[in-house]
Design an enzyme around this catalytic site. Structure first.
Site, PDB file in Angstrom:
ATOM      1  N   HIS A 193       4.505 -22.209  -0.869  1.00 28.03           N
ATOM      2  CA  HIS A 193       4.099 -20.409  -0.850  1.00 28.03           C
ATOM      3  C   HIS A 193       2.761 -20.616  -1.410  1.00 28.03           C
ATOM      4  O   HIS A 193       2.695 -20.946  -2.989  1.00 28.03           O
ATOM      5  CB  HIS A 193       4.816 -19.483  -1.676  1.00 28.03           C
ATOM      6  CG  HIS A 193       6.336 -19.217  -0.782  1.00 28.03           C
ATOM      7  ND1 HIS A 193       8.250 -19.292  -1.726  1.00 28.03           N
ATOM      8  CD2 HIS A 193       6.470 -18.837   0.495  1.00 28.03           C
ATOM      9  CE1 HIS A 193       8.459 -19.080  -0.311  1.00 28.03           C
ATOM     10  NE2 HIS A 193       7.517 -18.271   0.839  1.00 28.03           N
ATOM     11  N   GLU A 196       1.839 -19.116  -5.863  1.00 28.14           N
ATOM     12  CA  GLU A 196       2.920 -20.134  -6.663  1.00 28.14           C
ATOM     13  C   GLU A 196       2.158 -21.554  -7.330  1.00 28.14           C
ATOM     14  O   GLU A 196       2.026 -22.496  -7.109  1.00 28.14           O
ATOM     15  CB  GLU A 196       4.269 -20.181  -5.712  1.00 28.14           C
ATOM     16  CG  GLU A 196       4.864 -18.949  -5.535  1.00 28.14           C
ATOM     17  CD  GLU A 196       6.113 -18.993  -5.140  1.00 28.14           C
ATOM     18  OE1 GLU A 196       6.392 -20.284  -4.890  1.00 28.14           O
ATOM     19  OE2 GLU A 196       6.932 -18.349  -4.423  1.00 28.14           O
ATOM     20  N   ARG A 249       0.968 -14.919  -0.132  1.00 27.72           N
ATOM     21  CA  ARG A 249       2.418 -15.900   0.122  1.00 27.72           C
ATOM     22  C   ARG A 249       2.733 -16.749   1.421  1.00 27.72           C
ATOM     23  O   ARG A 249       2.858 -17.901   1.096  1.00 27.72           O
ATOM     24  CB  ARG A 249       3.427 -14.861  -0.358  1.00 27.72           C
ATOM     25  CG  ARG A 249       5.015 -15.671  -0.195  1.00 27.72           C
ATOM     26  CD  ARG A 249       5.679 -14.348  -0.288  1.00 27.72           C
ATOM     27  NE  ARG A 249       7.191 -14.722   0.644  1.00 27.72           N
ATOM     28  CZ  ARG A 249       8.243 -15.756   0.161  1.00 27.72           C
ATOM     29  NH1 ARG A 249       7.614 -15.364  -1.613  1.00 27.72           N
ATOM     30  NH2 ARG A 249       9.085 -15.510   0.422  1.00 27.72           N
ATOM     31  N   HIS A 318       9.058 -24.105  -6.660  1.00 25.58           N
ATOM     32  CA  HIS A 318       8.455 -22.938  -5.946  1.00 25.58           C
ATOM     33  C   HIS A 318       8.101 -22.521  -7.133  1.00 25.58           C
ATOM     34  O   HIS A 318       8.459 -22.760  -8.618  1.00 25.58           O
ATOM     35  CB  HIS A 318       9.736 -22.008  -5.110  1.00 25.58           C
ATOM     36  CG  HIS A 318       9.380 -22.022  -3.900  1.00 25.58           C
ATOM     37  ND1 HIS A 318       9.633 -21.365  -2.729  1.00 25.58           N
ATOM     38  CD2 HIS A 318       9.837 -23.442  -3.378  1.00 25.58           C
ATOM     39  CE1 HIS A 318       9.266 -21.553  -1.892  1.00 25.58           C
ATOM     40  NE2 HIS A 318      10.040 -22.382  -2.020  1.00 25.58           N
ATOM     41  N   GLU A 393      12.437 -23.188  -9.012  1.00 24.34           N
ATOM     42  CA  GLU A 393      11.546 -21.915  -9.612  1.00 24.34           C
ATOM     43  C   GLU A 393      10.952 -22.355 -11.043  1.00 24.34           C
ATOM     44  O   GLU A 393      11.842 -21.771 -11.617  1.00 24.34           O
ATOM     45  CB  GLU A 393      12.300 -20.870  -8.973  1.00 24.34           C
ATOM     46  CG  GLU A 393      13.281 -20.336  -7.838  1.00 24.34           C
ATOM     47  CD  GLU A 393      12.515 -19.767  -6.697  1.00 24.34           C
ATOM     48  OE1 GLU A 393      11.074 -19.171  -6.851  1.00 24.34           O
ATOM     49  OE2 GLU A 393      12.246 -19.420  -5.539  1.00 24.34           O
TER      50      GLU A 393
HETATM   51  O1  0X9 Z   1      12.533 -16.869  -0.953  1.00 26.29           O
HETATM   52  C1  0X9 Z   1      12.108 -17.786  -1.574  1.00 26.29           C
HETATM   53  O2  0X9 Z   1      11.529 -18.164  -0.445  1.00 26.29           O
HETATM   54  C2  0X9 Z   1      12.209 -18.925  -2.423  1.00 26.29           C
HETATM   55  N1  0X9 Z   1      12.194 -18.025  -4.166  1.00 26.29           N
HETATM   56  S1  0X9 Z   1      10.333 -17.058  -4.522  1.00 26.29           S
HETATM   57  O3  0X9 Z   1      10.640 -16.379  -5.101  1.00 26.29           O
HETATM   58  N2  0X9 Z   1       9.715 -18.843  -4.120  1.00 26.29           N
HETATM   59  O4  0X9 Z   1       9.888 -16.872  -2.350  1.00 26.29           O
HETATM   60  C3  0X9 Z   1      13.867 -19.285  -2.974  1.00 26.29           C
HETATM   61  C4  0X9 Z   1      13.920 -20.015  -1.350  1.00 26.29           C
HETATM   62  C5  0X9 Z   1      15.353 -20.557  -1.931  1.00 26.29           C
HETATM   63  N3  0X9 Z   1      15.577 -21.190  -0.451  1.00 26.29           N
HETATM   64  C6  0X9 Z   1      16.665 -22.360  -0.221  1.00 26.29           C
HETATM   65  N4  0X9 Z   1      16.044 -23.134  -0.860  1.00 26.29           N
HETATM   66  N5  0X9 Z   1      17.477 -21.726   1.002  1.00 26.29           N
HETATM   67 ZN    ZN Z   2       8.532 -19.407  -3.106  1.00 22.46          ZN
END
Ligand code: 0X9
Ligand code: ZN
Length: 438
Positions: A193, A196, A249, A318, A393
């Site tokens: 992303h 980030e 993003r 992330h 995260e």
């Molecule tokens: O939504 C996302 O892709 C991630 N959060 S963010 O706020 N950085 O966009 C979380 C992804 C986690 N998903 C899996 N590992 N399945």
């Molecule tokens: Zn992310």
């Protein structure tokens, strides 16, 4: 004749002058149009609020779909969940009235998002020590790539590797760090992303420590595993956040004249387009027209697939929220090694908190944050059978006093330190449970 010639000449020079002036005006206009292409967030405010009832949830979800003058950085799904919302200045009156009417209490985390973005840029430009790559400031893609190249020149254990090219033809560049043959492999994914920025900063911090740290625990994981480290797997998006829009993003694939990019972490071919994703290009979680439509993710997945059997752990970085996640995102069903993943996560976040008290929570994606399908970590877990698959995260926490993705650069080093502490534990705890037998 001479007089007529002079008049003619004067007339012509007037015309030439006029043409030149018009040309200059046209160039200036083009300049004005180009300068206007950079997204600005002057007087945009960042609000934090909690949905205390189903009515609150309904109002906030309606708000999200109503206008792109509201940018939802964090969005809750159930009562008790938090929201971080960027509100455009011309919507402030409507927004605050809505909060009043619905009895929603909100706090302001940032009164002028553009000021935070400008401060960050100013620091990047003014505090940088020329020619030195450090973790006091964020870096542009080119600087990161140059640093990776230099590492390969300076360390015999480092080799530059490539996982293809982006839509705009940038290299998806990484390094392999190997101190001896026969090691199990660990893959670190950064920057999927674009906005980030703490992700590539932390991944490069960890890479540097793996090469330079004298701490025996770091040396142990560094030398007994082969590391595949990619700080920026979405290079076009990252460059775009530096040049055009700090809050971008997605990738930059054009899908229509007015719409660019898919969410690279919804684009992988495992339960693609099922959960927590959108089929509308103009959204942050657009999964793309088909699985692996994004050339970056297609070629990265092929590269990872070529390492099948070798890679024993996959860790994606992330921001933000301070959470450690593991599969699955598409279903509430638990993975076969859910209990191990939970125990390892528990030990990992405990290790992370030791140095600075930074609190993380953890869980399977579906239950801990929200349903999300088509992510890299879930694909790697399922398709390659990599049983140690985590998504960090990173900082900040959603309620901290700054703008989430704009994490002040003096926090890069502390974030790197605590994340490396936790990574040591993650690897040790996984090894204890025999996840690294080749
Ligand atoms: O939504 C996302 O892709 C991630 N959060 S963010 O706020 N950085 O966009 C979380 C992804 C986690 N998903 C899996 N590992 N399945
Ligand atoms: Zn992310």
């Amino acid at each position: 004749m001479a007089l007529r010639g002079l008049v003619y000449y004067r007339g012509r020079s007037k015309m030439v002058l006029k043409a030149v002036v018009n040309g200059v005006i046209a160039v200036l206009w083009i300049g004005v149009i180009c300068a206007g292409e950079v997204a600005r967030y002057d007087n945009y405010r960042v609000y934090r609020l909690i949905a205390k009832s189903n009515d609150h949830l309904k109002t906030l979800h309606e708000l999200q779909d109503s206008s792109d003058s509201y940018i939802f950085l964090e969005k809750g799904l159930k009562v008790g969940d938090g929201f971080n919302i960027v509100v455009a200045p011309h919507k402030l009156a409507d927004f605050t009235e809505m909060l009043d009417v619905d009895g929603i209490k909100a706090e302001i985390l940032d009164t002028n998002l553009q000021r935070s973005i400008d401060e960050e840029k100013y620091r990047m430009q003014s505090k940088r020590t020329k020619g030195i790559f450090d973790w006091n400031e964020y870096h542009e893609l080119e600087e990161i790539h140059n640093w990776l190249d230099k590492l390969a020149l300076n360390y015999e254990q480092v080799e530059v590797v490539e996982a293809g090219h982006s839509y705009e033809n940038r290299t998806i560049k990484g390094v392999k760090v190997s101190y001896k043959s026969g090691n199990p492999g660990i893959f670190l994914e950064g920057g999927i992303h674009a906005r980030e920025w703490i992700s590539p900063a932390t991944v490069t911090y960890i890479l540097n420590e793996l090469l330079t740290s004298q701490d025996p625990k770091v040396r142990n994981i560094s030398e007994n595993y082969d590391w595949y480290i990619f700080p920026n797997v979405n290079p076009d998006g990252y460059v775009y956040t530096h040049k055009k829009n700090r809050l971008w993003r997605k990738t930059r694939t054009p899908y229509s004249r007015a719409c660019f990019g898919a969410d690279p972490n919804r684009n992988w071919d495992f339960h693609w387009a099922e959960q927590g994703t959108s089929d509308r290009c103009n959204t942050e979680t657009y999964g793309g027209p088909y699985a692996f439509s994004e050339v970056e993710m297609k070629s990265l997945s092929q590269y990872i697939e070529s390492l099948k059997g070798k890679i024993q752990a996959y860790i994606a970085f992330h921001s933000y929220s301070q959470v450690l996640l593991y599969p699955y995102g598409h279903t509430i069903e638990h993975t076969p090694n859910h209990d191990d993943l939970t125990d390892i996560a528990n030990a990992t976040v405990t290790a992370l908190a030791k140095r600075y008290g930074t609190k993380y929570y953890y869980g399977n994606t579906y239950e801990a944050i929200y349903p999300a399908s088509g992510s890299s970590a879930d694909w790697v877990y399922n398709t390659l059978g990599v049983r140690v698959a985590y998504t960090y995260e990173l900082r900040p926490s959603p309620s901290s006093w700054n703008s989430g993705f704009i994490l002040p650069s003096e926090q890069i080093v502390p974030t790197g330190e605590e994340t490396l502490d936790s990574l040591v534990t993650l690897v040790e705890e996984s090894a204890k449970r025999k996840y690294f037998e080749l």
